[in-house]
Design a protein around this motif. Structure first.
Motif, mmCIF file in Angstrom:
data_model
loop_
_atom_site.group_PDB
_atom_site.id
_atom_site.type_symbol
_atom_site.label_atom_id
_atom_site.label_comp_id
_atom_site.label_asym_id
_atom_site.label_seq_id
_atom_site.Cartn_x
_atom_site.Cartn_y
_atom_site.Cartn_z
ATOM 1 N N ARG A 153 10.036 98.122 16.516
ATOM 2 C CA ARG A 153 9.427 97.263 15.631
ATOM 3 C C ARG A 153 9.491 95.749 16.194
ATOM 4 O O ARG A 153 10.712 95.403 16.469
ATOM 5 C CB ARG A 153 9.723 97.565 14.124
ATOM 6 C CG ARG A 153 9.192 98.797 13.801
ATOM 7 C CD ARG A 153 9.810 99.383 12.302
ATOM 8 N NE ARG A 153 9.096 98.450 11.423
ATOM 9 C CZ ARG A 153 7.989 98.702 10.833
ATOM 10 N NH1 ARG A 153 7.200 99.821 11.274
ATOM 11 N NH2 ARG A 153 7.640 97.982 9.862
ATOM 12 N N VAL A 154 8.414 94.848 15.628
ATOM 13 C CA VAL A 154 8.487 93.576 16.152
ATOM 14 C C VAL A 154 7.972 92.503 14.955
ATOM 15 O O VAL A 154 7.062 93.240 14.437
ATOM 16 C CB VAL A 154 7.852 93.349 17.506
ATOM 17 C CG1 VAL A 154 7.853 91.744 17.626
ATOM 18 C CG2 VAL A 154 8.312 94.047 18.622
ATOM 19 N N GLY A 155 8.554 91.498 14.765
ATOM 20 C CA GLY A 155 7.983 90.812 13.690
ATOM 21 C C GLY A 155 8.332 89.439 14.196
ATOM 22 O O GLY A 155 9.309 88.969 14.898
ATOM 23 N N PHE A 156 7.348 88.287 14.091
ATOM 24 C CA PHE A 156 7.549 87.077 14.168
ATOM 25 C C PHE A 156 6.314 86.327 13.437
ATOM 26 O O PHE A 156 5.356 86.811 13.122
ATOM 27 C CB PHE A 156 7.323 86.571 15.465
ATOM 28 C CG PHE A 156 6.326 86.915 16.271
ATOM 29 C CD1 PHE A 156 5.218 86.047 16.347
ATOM 30 C CD2 PHE A 156 6.075 88.136 17.085
ATOM 31 C CE1 PHE A 156 4.039 86.272 17.106
ATOM 32 C CE2 PHE A 156 5.067 88.466 17.726
ATOM 33 C CZ PHE A 156 4.024 87.537 17.591
ATOM 34 N N ALA A 157 6.505 85.001 13.145
ATOM 35 C CA ALA A 157 5.221 83.959 12.471
ATOM 36 C C ALA A 157 4.752 83.159 13.425
ATOM 37 O O ALA A 157 5.669 82.523 14.024
ATOM 38 C CB ALA A 157 6.145 83.330 11.172
ATOM 39 N N ALA A 158 3.712 83.004 13.504
ATOM 40 C CA ALA A 158 3.003 82.104 14.407
ATOM 41 C C ALA A 158 1.723 81.690 13.475
ATOM 42 O O ALA A 158 0.989 82.315 12.776
ATOM 43 C CB ALA A 158 2.668 82.593 15.646
ATOM 44 N N SER A 159 1.374 80.274 13.839
ATOM 45 C CA SER A 159 0.006 79.905 12.983
ATOM 46 C C SER A 159 -1.247 80.412 13.833
ATOM 47 O O SER A 159 -2.258 80.617 12.878
ATOM 48 C CB SER A 159 0.089 78.362 13.212
ATOM 49 O OG SER A 159 -0.017 77.765 14.473
ATOM 50 N N MET A 200 7.083 93.010 9.915
ATOM 51 C CA MET A 200 7.386 93.931 11.263
ATOM 52 C C MET A 200 6.690 94.874 11.510
ATOM 53 O O MET A 200 6.216 95.648 10.357
ATOM 54 C CB MET A 200 8.948 94.227 11.242
ATOM 55 C CG MET A 200 9.929 93.003 11.345
ATOM 56 S SD MET A 200 11.385 93.535 11.660
ATOM 57 C CE MET A 200 11.589 94.151 13.122
ATOM 58 N N ARG A 201 6.207 95.268 12.518
ATOM 59 C CA ARG A 201 5.186 96.420 12.869
ATOM 60 C C ARG A 201 5.819 97.189 13.926
ATOM 61 O O ARG A 201 6.096 96.397 15.141
ATOM 62 C CB ARG A 201 4.198 96.004 12.840
ATOM 63 C CG ARG A 201 3.514 95.127 13.816
ATOM 64 C CD ARG A 201 2.181 94.612 13.543
ATOM 65 N NE ARG A 201 1.118 94.960 14.874
ATOM 66 C CZ ARG A 201 -0.088 94.340 15.036
ATOM 67 N NH1 ARG A 201 -0.497 93.455 14.288
ATOM 68 N NH2 ARG A 201 -0.591 94.789 16.113
#
Length: 297
Positions: free
Chosen positions: A171-177, A203-204
Motif C-alpha cells: 500500500r502506498v500513500g502521499f499527498a500532492a496537489s 493509502m491504497r
C-alpha cells in the motif's frame, strides 16, 4: 563486476556500488529487503548489473528530443536510454564515483564532470556532485549536492530513484496537489488535480495500475506498507524536492517512488513557475536530502 561497499548499523546492512554510478546494491535488515535490486536493460551504462537505487544528477527524467535552449544557446544531449531516443536521469548514474569519506555507518561519494570528449554529449556544463549515505538501524538518509564548477550559469535538477519491493498487498500513500499526464513518448502532456484515480491521499493498494507520472506540489512525505511482511516505511524529501515520480510497471516485483526537484522535461518548461529547475551561477550549490524510516506495523 563492481565491488560492493557495505555499511552496517545493528542488524541493518547497506550495500553501495561507487563504481556503478554511486548506486545502492541492497538495503536490508534481517530477512526484509527494503529496496529491490533491479537489472534494467534500458540503462545501458549499468551493463545488466542489478541496482536497488541510484542518484539522478544533474537532472531527473527525460529531456524532450535530447535538446533544450538555455540563455540563448541550443544544447543537444546524447541518448542514454535503450529502446528510446532520449537522455534520461542525467549522467551521474553512468560513472564511477570516488569514495571521499567512509565509516561503518556512513559513506560520502564524489563525482567531477567536465564536458570533454564523449562526456560533452552527456552534459554540456562542468559540475561537482557529492552523495552521502547515512545508515541507521531504523532508516537510511541520502544527501545529494551539486556545485556549478563551470564558468557559465547552468540549469540543474536532482533526485533519487529507489526501487521498492512490490510484495502482494503493498500500500502506498502521499499527498500532492497535481499530476502531469503523459503522452505516448512519456513526456508531460496535461497538468490535472491529483484527484480520483490519481489520488494517493488515502493509502491504497498499488494493484495492477500502470503509472509512470510526475506529481507536483508533493507534501514531502510518502508512506509504504507491506502488511504481509509487517513493515512500514516513511519516505521524506527536503523542500528542494517537491516533485514525486511514481512508477508502477504491471507484473514487475518493484515500484519506483522518486523524490526529485524538477518536473519531467523541466529544461524545456522553465517558464512553468514550479518546474523545479534551478539555475546555478558559477560556484553556486544546490542540495537535497531524503530520509527513509522503517518500523514494524
Amino acid at each position: 563486476m563492481s565491488a560492493t561497499l557495505e555499511l552496517q548499523a545493528g542488524a541493518a546492512r547497506l550495500g553501495l556500488l561507487p563504481d556503478m554510478g554511486g548506486s545502492i546494491a541492497f538495503w536490508r535488515s534481517g530477512t526484509m529487503d527494503f529496496l529491490r535490486p533491479v537489472a534494467d536493460p534500458h540503462l545501458v551504462a549499468q551493463h545488466g548489473r542489478a541496482v536497488a537505487g541510484y542518484p539522478l544528477v544533474p537532472f531527473s527524467n527525460r529531456v524532450a528530443g535530447n535538446q533544450f535552449r538555455f540563455e540563448g544557446v541550443d544544447y543537444r544531449l546524447t541518448p542514454n536510454f535503450g529502446g528510446e531516443n532520449c537522455a534520461i536521469h542525467g549522467n551521474g548514474w553512468q560513472h564511477r564515483w570516488r569514495i571521499a569519506m567512509l565509516s561503518d555507518r556512513s559513506a560520502t561519494l564524489s563525482l567531477d564532470h567536465a564536458p570533454i570528449g564523449p562526456r560533452a554529449g552527456e552534459w554540456p556544463f562542468s559540475y561537482r556532485a557529492q552523495l552521502r549515505y547515512d545508515l541507521r538501524e531504523a532508516g537510511l538518509s541520502i544527501g545529494i549536492l551539486i556545485e556549478n564548477t563551470d564558468t557559465r550559469n547552468q540549469p540543474v535538477g536532482m533526485g533519487f530513484h529507489p526501487y521498492f519491493p512490490c510484495h502482494a498487498g503493498l500500500r502506498v500513500g502521499f499527498a500532492a496537489s497535481s499530476v502531469w499526464t503523459s503522452a505516448p513518448d512519456h513526456l508531460p502532456l496535461l497538468r490535472i488535480p491529483a484527484e480520483g484515480q490519481w489520488s494517493f491521499a488515502q493509502m491504497r493498494d498499488v494493484g495492477d495500475a500502470a503509472i509512470d507520472n510526475c506529481y507536483a506540489g508533493w507534501s514531502g512525505s510518502a508512506f509504504l506498507r507491506w502488511p504481509r511482511e509487517g513493515y512500514a516505511l516513511t519516505l521524506e524529501g527536503s523542500p528542494e524536492l517537491r516533485h514525486l515520480v511514481l512508477f508502477t510497471p504491471p507484473g514487475k516485483p518493484y515500484i519506483g517512488l522518486e523524490p526529485v526537484s524538477n518536473m519531467n522535461d523541466g529544461f524545456n518548461r522553465m517558464a512553468i513557475a514550479d518546474s523545479g529547475v534551478r539555475v546555478l551561477a558559477p560556484g553556486q550549490k544546490m542540495e537535497g536530502h531524503i530520509r527513509m524510516t522503517v518500523a514494524r506495523c
